[in-house]
Scaffold this motif. Structure first.
Motif, mmCIF file in Angstrom:
data_model
loop_
_atom_site.group_PDB
_atom_site.id
_atom_site.type_symbol
_atom_site.label_atom_id
_atom_site.label_comp_id
_atom_site.label_asym_id
_atom_site.label_seq_id
_atom_site.Cartn_x
_atom_site.Cartn_y
_atom_site.Cartn_z
ATOM 1 N N LEU A 276 1.556 -3.425 61.476
ATOM 2 C CA LEU A 276 2.371 -2.569 60.616
ATOM 3 C C LEU A 276 2.473 -1.142 61.144
ATOM 4 O O LEU A 276 1.457 -0.490 61.387
ATOM 5 C CB LEU A 276 1.794 -2.561 59.197
ATOM 6 N N LYS A 277 3.698 -0.682 61.272
ATOM 7 C CA LYS A 277 3.932 0.644 61.835
ATOM 8 C C LYS A 277 3.286 1.727 60.987
ATOM 9 O O LYS A 277 2.661 2.646 61.507
ATOM 10 C CB LYS A 277 5.436 0.890 61.958
ATOM 11 N N GLU A 278 3.447 1.652 59.689
ATOM 12 C CA GLU A 278 2.858 2.665 58.806
ATOM 13 C C GLU A 278 1.494 2.241 58.257
ATOM 14 O O GLU A 278 0.898 2.948 57.463
ATOM 15 C CB GLU A 278 3.795 2.972 57.629
ATOM 16 N N GLY A 279 1.053 1.055 58.642
ATOM 17 C CA GLY A 279 -0.229 0.571 58.181
ATOM 18 C C GLY A 279 -0.210 -0.051 56.804
ATOM 19 O O GLY A 279 -1.234 -0.518 56.315
ATOM 20 N N GLY A 280 0.957 -0.055 56.153
ATOM 21 C CA GLY A 280 1.065 -0.600 54.809
ATOM 22 C C GLY A 280 2.514 -0.678 54.362
ATOM 23 O O GLY A 280 3.442 -0.428 55.153
ATOM 24 N N PRO A 281 2.767 -0.994 53.082
ATOM 25 C CA PRO A 281 4.141 -1.148 52.593
ATOM 26 C C PRO A 281 4.867 0.182 52.479
ATOM 27 O O PRO A 281 4.250 1.230 52.268
ATOM 28 C CB PRO A 281 3.951 -1.792 51.215
ATOM 29 N N VAL A 282 6.196 0.111 52.621
ATOM 30 C CA VAL A 282 7.051 1.299 52.480
ATOM 31 C C VAL A 282 8.226 0.955 51.578
ATOM 32 O O VAL A 282 8.545 -0.216 51.369
ATOM 33 C CB VAL A 282 7.562 1.807 53.851
ATOM 34 N N ASP A 283 8.887 1.967 51.037
ATOM 35 C CA ASP A 283 10.062 1.749 50.205
ATOM 36 C C ASP A 283 11.216 1.188 51.044
ATOM 37 O O ASP A 283 11.267 1.408 52.260
ATOM 38 C CB ASP A 283 10.497 3.058 49.548
ATOM 39 N N PRO A 284 12.146 0.472 50.416
ATOM 40 C CA PRO A 284 13.201 -0.216 51.185
ATOM 41 C C PRO A 284 14.048 0.702 52.055
ATOM 42 O O PRO A 284 14.498 0.289 53.127
ATOM 43 C CB PRO A 284 14.041 -0.895 50.092
ATOM 44 N N LEU A 285 14.268 1.934 51.635
ATOM 45 C CA LEU A 285 15.076 2.854 52.436
ATOM 46 C C LEU A 285 14.393 3.227 53.743
ATOM 47 O O LEU A 285 15.043 3.705 54.683
ATOM 48 C CB LEU A 285 15.391 4.123 51.633
ATOM 49 N N GLN A 286 13.086 3.026 53.816
ATOM 50 C CA GLN A 286 12.341 3.357 55.022
ATOM 51 C C GLN A 286 12.207 2.175 55.971
ATOM 52 O O GLN A 286 11.698 2.324 57.075
ATOM 53 C CB GLN A 286 10.941 3.861 54.649
ATOM 54 N N ILE A 287 12.669 1.004 55.557
ATOM 55 C CA ILE A 287 12.563 -0.186 56.405
ATOM 56 C C ILE A 287 13.697 -0.162 57.433
ATOM 57 O O ILE A 287 14.871 -0.094 57.076
ATOM 58 C CB ILE A 287 12.616 -1.470 55.557
ATOM 59 N N LYS A 288 13.344 -0.230 58.695
ATOM 60 C CA LYS A 288 14.314 -0.042 59.772
ATOM 61 C C LYS A 288 15.202 -1.262 60.000
ATOM 62 O O LYS A 288 16.392 -1.136 60.298
ATOM 63 C CB LYS A 288 13.586 0.308 61.074
ATOM 64 N N GLU A 289 14.632 -2.463 59.877
ATOM 65 C CA GLU A 289 15.392 -3.677 60.165
ATOM 66 C C GLU A 289 15.853 -4.328 58.866
ATOM 67 O O GLU A 289 15.039 -4.650 58.001
ATOM 68 C CB GLU A 289 14.533 -4.664 60.964
ATOM 69 N N ALA A 290 17.164 -4.539 58.757
ATOM 70 C CA ALA A 290 17.722 -5.102 57.523
ATOM 71 C C ALA A 290 17.143 -6.466 57.201
ATOM 72 O O ALA A 290 16.942 -6.799 56.032
ATOM 73 C CB ALA A 290 19.246 -5.196 57.646
ATOM 74 N N ARG A 291 16.839 -7.258 58.225
ATOM 75 C CA ARG A 291 16.322 -8.610 57.981
ATOM 76 C C ARG A 291 14.923 -8.601 57.378
ATOM 77 O O ARG A 291 14.439 -9.641 56.906
ATOM 78 C CB ARG A 291 16.331 -9.408 59.283
ATOM 79 N N LEU A 292 14.266 -7.453 57.381
ATOM 80 C CA LEU A 292 12.922 -7.348 56.807
ATOM 81 C C LEU A 292 12.923 -6.655 55.443
ATOM 82 O O LEU A 292 11.865 -6.416 54.863
ATOM 83 C CB LEU A 292 11.988 -6.599 57.765
#
Length: 371
Positions: A276-292
């Motif tokens: 995990l890039k941030e080490g944990g969950p992030v809000d949807p606007l911060q997710i880089k890949e749409a498929r994720l």
């Protein structure tokens, strides 16, 4: 079948029936066994006709996602495609937390949409709730509903005790094990013992968790109102919570459970650093890949994950599988099971159609096209 791990007694196939898997209503956990097991996917109990098979190694692993049906009907339909010695288990969530989550996630249903708060709904439930209105079942005893029982029962109903006992008896007849979401780590460790798995097989990342921005602590008075309003659910939950810890005492033991929970957390923390890039969950606007990006619905903000860059190919496959949201993951399973039909379906999509599809919709469309 004994509860303790006995490899020569183990069933050839396993069925997971995920009950009340409703967005954040039951945050799902993506566990690690996938590539090491033979996964069969049974999608939607009303339309169970065949298994989606992913040929991999070791053993057979079966899953029924988002099932709702009369429990006897569900058993009969599943048994058509499952061996007689299959192992069935499910997981349930505390009805208090479930109701809080459902109110946010399904705020648009008729029972909720005119209310200003959960307390407002509960204080005027007799005026807000009409069981005959479509989608209102989400607002009342949803745990019982998803197990296939009549959920329209009140706390002062004379038949409540009888209906509770009948519901519990039916569940215990058809499921070998009921896990508890609030004790997910303990649950998967108990499962590990029963199925002769390892800790690496039950490593997971939490999926569909709700952002803290859409959370607020429930008042004790609100919790008591929920217990009264969802009296059937609350009684079912209390029973299986007690039976869960009884099984833990018999199969694992409290001291050993504490040791293995600590070990599991250590493994998961190490995997989070790797994956995990941030080490944990992030809000949807911060997710880089749409498929994720997880599916968003209602007023909830459902979090997801970003992958670490520059991972080795096999590591990336493992990490990506653990963080892929369930709708996209189910689509991938169907592509692998029905590659030609999936390709035809993709070509037939119009440019304006959404790339995502409901979990029960894709199987139906694929099966209709099957020669």
């Amino acid at each position: 079948m004994p509860l303790r791990c006995r490899p020569f007694f183990l069933p050839r196939e396993i069925a997971i029936v995920i009950i009340t898997a409703r967005g954040d209503a039951v945050p799902s956990e993506k566990m690690a066994p996938g590539p090491r097991f033979h996964l069969h996917l049974l999608v939607h109990a009303k339309n169970i006709q065949q298994k989606v098979s992913l040929a991999v190694d070791i053993t057979d692993f079966d899953c029924c996602l988002h099932c709702h049906s009369d429990i006897t009907t569900l058993q009969r339909k599943v048994e058509k495609v499952m061996p007689a010695d299959s192992f069935y288990f499910s997981i349930i969530r505390n009805p208090v937390d479930m109701m809080d989550s459902i109110f946010i996630y399904y705020k648009s249903i008729p029972a909720f949409h005119k209310t200003s708060s959960l307390d407002d709904f509960l204080d005027w439930s007799s005026q807000n709730y009409n069981s005959s209105v479509p989608s209102n079942h989400y607002a009342h005893n949803i745990l019982a509903f998803d197990f296939g029982f009549d959920n329209d029962v009140m706390s002062d109903d004379k038949e409540l005790e009888e209906r509770t006992n009948n519901s519990i008896a039916a569940i215990e007849q058809d499921f070998h094990l009921i896990l508890i979401l609030e004790y997910f780590e303990e649950s998967v460790i108990l499962l590990k013992y029963i199925l002769c798995w390892s800790l690496d097989d039950v490593v997971s990342f939490k999926m569909n968790s709700r952002s803290q921005r859409t959370r607020s602590p429930l008042l004790p008075t609100t919790a008591e109102k929920i217990k009264r309003w969802n009296a059937l659910d609350w009684r079912i939950y209390l029973h299986f919570n007690r039976s869960f810890w009884h099984k833990v005492d018999i199969v694992v033991g409290q001291d050993q459970m504490k040791v293995e929970v600590a070990q599991l957390r250590k493994i998961q923390a190490k995997l989070a650093i790797t994956c995990l890039k941030e080490g944990g969950p992030v809000d949807p606007l911060q997710i880089k890949e749409a498929r994720l990006k997880p599916f968003q619905y209602g007023e909830a903000v459902i979090q997801g994950y970003n992958l670490n860059p520059n991972m080795a190919a096999q590591t990336k496959i493992k990490c990506e599988r653990l963080i892929t949201p369930e709708l996209q993951y189910t689509d991938l399973l169907y592509v692998r099971q029905f590659p030609e039909l999936a390709a035809k379906h993709k070509k037939s999509k119009t440019a304006g159609k959404s790339q995502q599809m409901e979990i029960t919709d894709l199987p139906r469309k694929l099966m209709k096209k099957k020669p």
